[in-house]
Design a protein around this motif. Structure first.
Motif, PDB file in Angstrom:
ATOM      1  N   PHE A   1       0.700  -1.197   0.353  1.00  0.00           N
ATOM      2  CA  PHE A   1      -0.015  -0.238   0.175  1.00  0.00           C
ATOM      3  C   PHE A   1       0.338   1.081  -0.259  1.00  0.00           C
ATOM      4  N   LEU A   2       1.726   1.036   0.674  1.00  0.00           N
ATOM      5  CA  LEU A   2       3.182   2.469   0.249  1.00  0.00           C
ATOM      6  C   LEU A   2       3.771   2.315  -0.784  1.00  0.00           C
ATOM      7  N   GLU A   3       3.356   1.427  -1.948  1.00  0.00           N
ATOM      8  CA  GLU A   3       4.590   1.461  -2.987  1.00  0.00           C
ATOM      9  C   GLU A   3       3.954   2.666  -3.757  1.00  0.00           C
ATOM     10  N   ASP A   4       4.393   3.139  -4.149  1.00  0.00           N
ATOM     11  CA  ASP A   4       3.831   4.018  -5.804  1.00  0.00           C
ATOM     12  C   ASP A   4       4.449   4.282  -6.812  1.00  0.00           C
ATOM     13  N   GLU A   5       4.506   4.653  -7.779  1.00  0.00           N
ATOM     14  CA  GLU A   5       5.332   4.037  -9.373  1.00  0.00           C
ATOM     15  C   GLU A   5       5.593   6.815  -9.517  1.00  0.00           C
ATOM     16  N   ILE A   6       4.602   6.895  -8.527  1.00  0.00           N
ATOM     17  CA  ILE A   6       5.493   8.574  -8.946  1.00  0.00           C
ATOM     18  C   ILE A   6       6.064   8.856  -7.586  1.00  0.00           C
ATOM     19  N   ILE A   7       7.047   9.150  -7.554  1.00  0.00           N
ATOM     20  CA  ILE A   7       8.196  10.169  -6.700  1.00  0.00           C
ATOM     21  C   ILE A   7       7.253  10.592  -5.717  1.00  0.00           C
ATOM     22  N   PRO A   8       6.477  10.656  -4.705  1.00  0.00           N
ATOM     23  CA  PRO A   8       5.591  12.299  -3.965  1.00  0.00           C
ATOM     24  C   PRO A   8       6.332  12.867  -3.856  1.00  0.00           C
ATOM     25  N   GLU A   9       5.977  14.057  -3.959  1.00  0.00           N
ATOM     26  CA  GLU A   9       6.312  16.221  -3.984  1.00  0.00           C
ATOM     27  C   GLU A   9       6.303  15.206  -1.566  1.00  0.00           C
ATOM     28  N   VAL A  10       7.622  16.535  -1.694  1.00  0.00           N
ATOM     29  CA  VAL A  10       8.311  16.357  -0.001  1.00  0.00           C
ATOM     30  C   VAL A  10       6.966  17.681   0.575  1.00  0.00           C
ATOM     31  N   ILE A  11       6.559  17.131   1.157  1.00  0.00           N
ATOM     32  CA  ILE A  11       5.794  18.151   2.574  1.00  0.00           C
ATOM     33  C   ILE A  11       6.500  17.873   3.779  1.00  0.00           C
ATOM     34  N   PRO A  12       6.804  19.859   4.426  1.00  0.00           N
ATOM     35  CA  PRO A  12       7.426  18.985   5.442  1.00  0.00           C
ATOM     36  C   PRO A  12       6.513  18.737   6.045  1.00  0.00           C
ATOM     37  N   MET A  13       6.767  18.313   7.430  1.00  0.00           N
ATOM     38  CA  MET A  13       5.482  18.163   8.961  1.00  0.00           C
ATOM     39  C   MET A  13       6.483  18.106  10.316  1.00  0.00           C
ATOM     40  N   GLU A  14       5.160  17.438  11.156  1.00  0.00           N
ATOM     41  CA  GLU A  14       5.153  17.605  12.350  1.00  0.00           C
ATOM     42  C   GLU A  14       4.348  16.608  12.863  1.00  0.00           C
ATOM     43  N   ILE A  15       4.716  15.369  13.515  1.00  0.00           N
ATOM     44  CA  ILE A  15       3.998  14.436  14.215  1.00  0.00           C
ATOM     45  C   ILE A  15       3.786  14.118  15.525  1.00  0.00           C
ATOM     46  N   GLU A  16       3.511  14.675  16.751  1.00  0.00           N
ATOM     47  CA  GLU A  16       3.589  14.094  17.646  1.00  0.00           C
ATOM     48  C   GLU A  16       2.620  13.151  18.562  1.00  0.00           C
ATOM     49  N   VAL A  17       3.564  12.893  19.140  1.00  0.00           N
ATOM     50  CA  VAL A  17       2.708  11.021  19.506  1.00  0.00           C
ATOM     51  C   VAL A  17       2.526  11.221  20.399  1.00  0.00           C
ATOM     52  N   VAL A  18       1.507  11.825  21.777  1.00  0.00           N
ATOM     53  CA  VAL A  18       2.132  12.012  23.706  1.00  0.00           C
ATOM     54  C   VAL A  18       0.830  10.907  24.052  1.00  0.00           C
ATOM     55  N   ASP A  19       1.328  10.623  25.180  1.00  0.00           N
ATOM     56  CA  ASP A  19       0.697   9.023  25.465  1.00  0.00           C
ATOM     57  C   ASP A  19      -0.395   8.186  24.507  1.00  0.00           C
ATOM     58  N   ALA A  20       0.846   7.137  24.256  1.00  0.00           N
ATOM     59  CA  ALA A  20       0.328   6.429  23.208  1.00  0.00           C
ATOM     60  C   ALA A  20       1.106   5.537  24.015  1.00  0.00           C
ATOM     61  N   LYS A  21      -0.281   3.907  23.529  1.00  0.00           N
ATOM     62  CA  LYS A  21       0.608   2.319  23.251  1.00  0.00           C
ATOM     63  C   LYS A  21      -0.618   2.156  22.436  1.00  0.00           C
ATOM     64  N   ILE A  22       0.721   1.248  21.850  1.00  0.00           N
ATOM     65  CA  ILE A  22       0.514   0.064  20.428  1.00  0.00           C
ATOM     66  C   ILE A  22       0.420  -0.833  21.047  1.00  0.00           C
ATOM     67  N   THR A  23      -0.145  -2.159  21.272  1.00  0.00           N
ATOM     68  CA  THR A  23      -0.269  -3.616  21.436  1.00  0.00           C
ATOM     69  C   THR A  23       0.018  -4.563  20.106  1.00  0.00           C
ATOM     70  N   LEU A  24       1.274  -4.895  19.355  1.00  0.00           N
ATOM     71  CA  LEU A  24       1.591  -5.990  18.346  1.00  0.00           C
ATOM     72  C   LEU A  24       1.096  -7.491  19.424  1.00  0.00           C
ATOM     73  N   LYS A  25       0.337  -8.316  18.345  1.00  0.00           N
ATOM     74  CA  LYS A  25       0.379  -9.807  18.484  1.00  0.00           C
ATOM     75  C   LYS A  25       1.007  -9.852  17.027  1.00  0.00           C
TER      76      LYS A  25
END
Length: 193
Positions: A48-72
């Protein structure tokens, strides 16, 4: 969970980066997020992440606060008598993912205060050692004669919590070890560590 999303485009976005003026700047905040994901979900995410064209670079900032992810792990079991793998829980206190104009993602933690401690006998050309501190400076000197080593008063409860977490993790690891030894001894009763 709370998700805040802001997209800025145009001259006002120049505050973030020069590229943000034309491509935009994305700021996202994820707070108190809890999820359970199967490992097969992550392994099948690639197509799903593969693409045939190179995407434009979008500067970004993602903050994750107090998160919990469980991998099974949902893969088929190798041994039918095995209780299966133990889920992995990833707890995130505060993480910031930044994507700059070069397209590289930078993963950083929240920075609080920085304090410079001068060592009593510095090598020539060395002024001191820069250490990151999580709590504001209110020191109790551990050895008054040394004068440079201190323990942050507000770090003591945090260190005690970390110690408790480590004790729990050690107990779980010992239980896993005993369970695995029991499983191995089913097939080889003479097995010794």
């Amino acid at each position: 969970p709370e998700v805040c999303l802001r997209l800025e485009v145009g001259p006002n976005a120049a505050v973030h980066s020069p590229l943000a003026v034309q491509n935009g700047f994305l700021h996202m905040l994820v707070h108190s997020y809890t999820a359970e994901l199967f490992m097969s979900f992550l392994t099948n995410l690639g197509p799903f992440l593969e693409d045939e064209i190179i995407p434009e670079v979008i500067p970004m900032e993602i903050e994750v606060v107090d998160a919990k992810i469980t991998l099974k792990d949902d893969s088929p079991r190798i041994y039918p008598t095995s209780p299966g793998p133990v889920p992995i829980t990833l707890a995130v206190d505060h993480v910031i993912v930044k994507r700059r104009d070069d397209g590289v993602f930078y993963l950083t933690g929240q920075q609080h205060w920085e304090t410079c401690f001068i060592l009593p006998r510095n090598p020539p050309g060395c002024a001191g050692v820069l250490l990151e501190q999580k709590a504001p400076a209110e020191c109790v000197l551990a050895a008054p004669a040394a004068g440079t080593r201190g323990l942050q008063l507000k770090e003591v409860p945090e260190l005690q919590r970390e110690l408790q977490t480590m004790k729990i993790a050690l107990a779980e690891a010992n239980m896993d070890k005993a369970r695995l030894l029991q499983e191995i001894r089913k097939y080889n009763p003479l097995f010794q560590l």
